[in-house]
Design a protein around this motif. Sequence first.
Motif, PDB file in Angstrom:
ATOM      1  N   HIS A   1     -91.478 -35.981  59.533  1.00  0.00           N
ATOM      2  CA  HIS A   1     -92.570 -36.941  59.730  1.00  0.00           C
ATOM      3  C   HIS A   1     -93.915 -36.299  59.387  1.00  0.00           C
ATOM      4  CE1 HIS A   1     -94.676 -40.258  62.003  1.00  0.00           C
ATOM      5  NE2 HIS A   1     -95.585 -39.297  62.150  1.00  0.00           N
TER       6      HIS A   1
ATOM      7  N   GLY B   1    -101.730 -39.658  63.803  1.00  0.00           N
ATOM      8  CA  GLY B   1    -101.732 -40.194  62.442  1.00  0.00           C
ATOM      9  C   GLY B   1    -103.104 -40.530  61.889  1.00  0.00           C
TER      10      GLY B   1
ATOM     11  N   HIS C   1     -96.785 -37.042  56.382  1.00  0.00           N
ATOM     12  CA  HIS C   1     -98.248 -37.139  56.422  1.00  0.00           C
ATOM     13  C   HIS C   1     -98.866 -36.168  55.419  1.00  0.00           C
ATOM     14  CE1 HIS C   1     -98.818 -39.955  59.617  1.00  0.00           C
ATOM     15  NE2 HIS C   1     -98.262 -39.208  60.554  1.00  0.00           N
TER      16      HIS C   1
ATOM     17  N   ASP D   1     -97.443 -38.406  66.562  1.00  0.00           N
ATOM     18  CA  ASP D   1     -98.796 -37.880  66.413  1.00  0.00           C
ATOM     19  C   ASP D   1     -99.781 -39.036  66.381  1.00  0.00           C
ATOM     20  OD1 ASP D   1     -98.800 -38.978  63.801  1.00  0.00           O
ATOM     21  OD2 ASP D   1     -97.696 -37.212  63.154  1.00  0.00           O
TER      22      ASP D   1
ATOM     23  N   HIS E   1     -98.218 -44.283  58.794  1.00  0.00           N
ATOM     24  CA  HIS E   1     -97.178 -44.716  59.736  1.00  0.00           C
ATOM     25  C   HIS E   1     -96.532 -46.004  59.256  1.00  0.00           C
ATOM     26  CE1 HIS E   1     -98.783 -42.226  63.328  1.00  0.00           C
ATOM     27  NE2 HIS E   1     -97.936 -41.550  62.586  1.00  0.00           N
TER      28      HIS E   1
HETATM   29 ZN   LIG Z   1     -97.580 -39.616  62.406  1.00  0.00          ZN
END
Ligand SMILES: [Zn+2]
Length: 236
Positions: free
Chosen positions: A195, A84, A199, A82, A205
């Motif tokens: 993951h 992020g 977040h 992504d 990250h």
């Molecule tokens: Zn991410």
Amino acid sequence: MKKIFKFLLYIPGEILGFLWRFFWSLLKTALIIALVVLCLVWYSSNSNSQFAQSFKGAFSNISSHLSSDKDLGKDIERLATDAGSHTEGARWSNNSATVYIASSNSTLASAYQEALLAWNNTGAFTFNLINDKDAADIILDDRSDSSSQAAGEAQSTTDALSNRINHVDVYLNSYYLLDDAYGYTYERIVNTAEHELGHAIGLEHNDSETSVMQSAGSYYAIQQTDIVAVQKLYAN
Ligand SMILES: [Zn+2]
């Protein structure tokens, strides 16, 4: 007679000489450029400096543009999990949150369930599954988005003053995750869900070590370093 002959040879000789010099200098320039690019590629894959990382990004962009559609499966091996984007240091007021699974896709819904269980088993954060979507802190859904270069997304709403997370919407991108052409195994789909939940907890990250929070590829599940990161974030 000899003079005329010499003169006639002079012109093509000059042209040939010019062409030879021209191609030779072209070859030298190409060799130097190739050498510089090779050095930069070597440097970017062996250094974690910002310049190296941005070069690496630019280089992978170039190489993905150069490759044909046939190679899409290969490129996508390192597809971004992504973008992020969320506030640094943001977290929930304590290490638990309520969750609602909105995804109606059986594969993605069970990947979400496995990912929630995996995080709960760490003891660092507790997700409580509820049936009331409106009351949930975190909503886990999916969508098919070919315009996005990411396999997932976590949109956090954070209170600017307290830097506490209020709400998170997580999406798994079925366009990539459920298309065989992109080669996502079920394990990697679960890793992607872990993951995004990372977040949702407030993790950033982590590309410097083996971590579920690596920004691309979704090759790793939750690691000890990720558990430590959550414990640190919620230490006080
Ligand atoms: Zn991410």
